[in-house]
Design an enzyme around this catalytic site. Structure first.
Site, PDB file in Angstrom:
ATOM      1  N   LYS A  70     -14.134  -6.614  -7.766  1.00 19.31           N
ATOM      2  CA  LYS A  70     -14.407  -6.909  -6.328  1.00 19.31           C
ATOM      3  C   LYS A  70     -15.940  -6.868  -6.260  1.00 19.31           C
ATOM      4  CE  LYS A  70     -10.728  -4.129  -4.254  1.00 19.31           C
ATOM      5  NZ  LYS A  70     -10.425  -3.003  -3.490  1.00 19.31           N
TER       6      LYS A  70
ATOM      7  N   LYS B 242       0.758  -1.060   0.155  1.00 17.63           N
ATOM      8  CA  LYS B 242      -0.041  -0.109  -0.018  1.00 17.63           C
ATOM      9  C   LYS B 242       0.836   1.260   0.092  1.00 17.63           C
ATOM     10  CE  LYS B 242      -4.119  -1.784   0.047  1.00 17.63           C
ATOM     11  NZ  LYS B 242      -5.214  -1.252  -0.771  1.00 17.63           N
TER      12      LYS B 242
END
Length: 325
Positions: free
Chosen positions: A244, A148
């Site tokens: 997703k 991240k």
């Protein structure tokens, strides 16, 4: 009139460590669980309301509760709800209910191949370069890492992790934190560090700048992609899409998105929000055809639900039907 009952509740699952991305940090997964039951068989679905898309747990529960009495069959969902957490939880619960009722797997009911074991990425939260490197070094049994990133300092973060884990496969996720001015330099560092894919480097509202740069590392849409209807706008901007279920409209919408993405020649990641094995299990039906999967939510929890997915050395195994499907 429906012959089943729909119930929804919220649950909170603490994380092992704080999960930090460019937009903030959290210490627990707040999920909504839907159960569809006829009194004999019950199916469940789990979703994560996400503030990035204007969702809250309370709003999603209200939406489900208000619609529950109007849903007579699975096919009603797509007409009653827009893609989001509520639709995902309901859609996955209906798929599971049909599997339990008929004795057939969801894969068979949906015309998909049965799920297979697949390597998932393991997320290293946004932090100082040395802290991320240390976390990566401590995950030697996990060969695929997802970093991240957050903008300033990202070149140092990528290089530090690569030095700490020269053996690892690396993916990076900027969560919309890069700027067009910094884009070329950061793509170059990603290439230098042998990063396999860069996820959502620019804000969805500014990703047109991707058309004018050379993609020496493939670039994957996440915040910019929800459903198959978004693919026309993304043509020429991205090399891959992150599918997703929470954004696509449950398993039903995710199947449509993944098929259309493949038809257009795009690479594909199968991802999920931070959640329990119940949310991740339906995504496993799409994992076999994916270039990458990012389904490590259960590994980030202090404790997962029972039964849960089996994950060994980063390999996620197909769910037991008692969990889902």
């Amino acid at each position: 009139m429906s012959t089943f009952r729909i119930a929804a509740c919220s649950e909170t699952w603490p994380l092992k460590d704080a999960f930090t991305i460019s937009r903030g940090s959290k210490t627990a997964a707040h999920v909504v669980v839907v159960t569809v039951s006829d009194g004999v068989h019950a199916g469940r679905g789990e979703a994560v309301p996400y503030a990035r898309y204007g969702e809250t747990v309370d709003d999603v529960l209200t939406e489900i509760t208000q619609l529950a009495s109007t849903i007579c069959e699975h096919s009603d969902l797509g007409r009653a709800l827009k893609p989001g957490a509520a639709l995902n939880a309901l859609d996955c619960a209906f798929w599971d209910f049909e599997a339990k009722r008929t004795g057939k797997s969801v894969a068979a009911l949906a015309g998909l191949a049965e799920p297979v074991a697949k390597l998932t990425a393991y997320t290293i939260s946004l932090d100082a370069p040395d802290a991320m490197a240390a976390k990566a070094a401590g995950a030697r049994d996990l060969p695929l890492l997802k970093l991240k990133l957050g903008g300033e300092g990202d070149a140092d973060r990528m290089r530090a992790v690569r030095r700490a884990r020269p053996d690892a496969r690396l993916l990076v996720d900027a969560n919309e934190s890069w700027t067009p001015d910094a884009l070329l330099a950061l793509i170059a560092v990603a290439a230098e560090c042998d990063v396999e894919v860069i996820e959502q480097p620019l804000p969805a509202s500014a990703d047109g700048a991707l058309r004018s740069v050379v993609h020496t590392v493939p670039i994957c849409a996440d915040e910019s992609i929800h459903t198959a209807d978004d693919l026309d706008r993304l043509d020429g901007l991205y090399d891959a899409v992150n599918v997703k279920l929470d954004k696509a409209g449950g398993l039903t919408g995710a199947i449509a998105l993944s098929r259309e993405a493949r038809r257009r020649g795009l690479k594909m990641m199968i991802g999920s929000m931070v959640a329990t094995s119940l949310a991740v299990a339906p995504a496993m039906l799409l994992a076999a055809d994916a270039d990458w999967i990012d389904l490590d939510g259960p590994l980030l929890l202090a404790q997962d639900r029972t039964p849960h997915l089996t994950i060994r050395n980063g390999i996620v195994f197909p769910p037991d039907p008692a969990l889902w499907g």
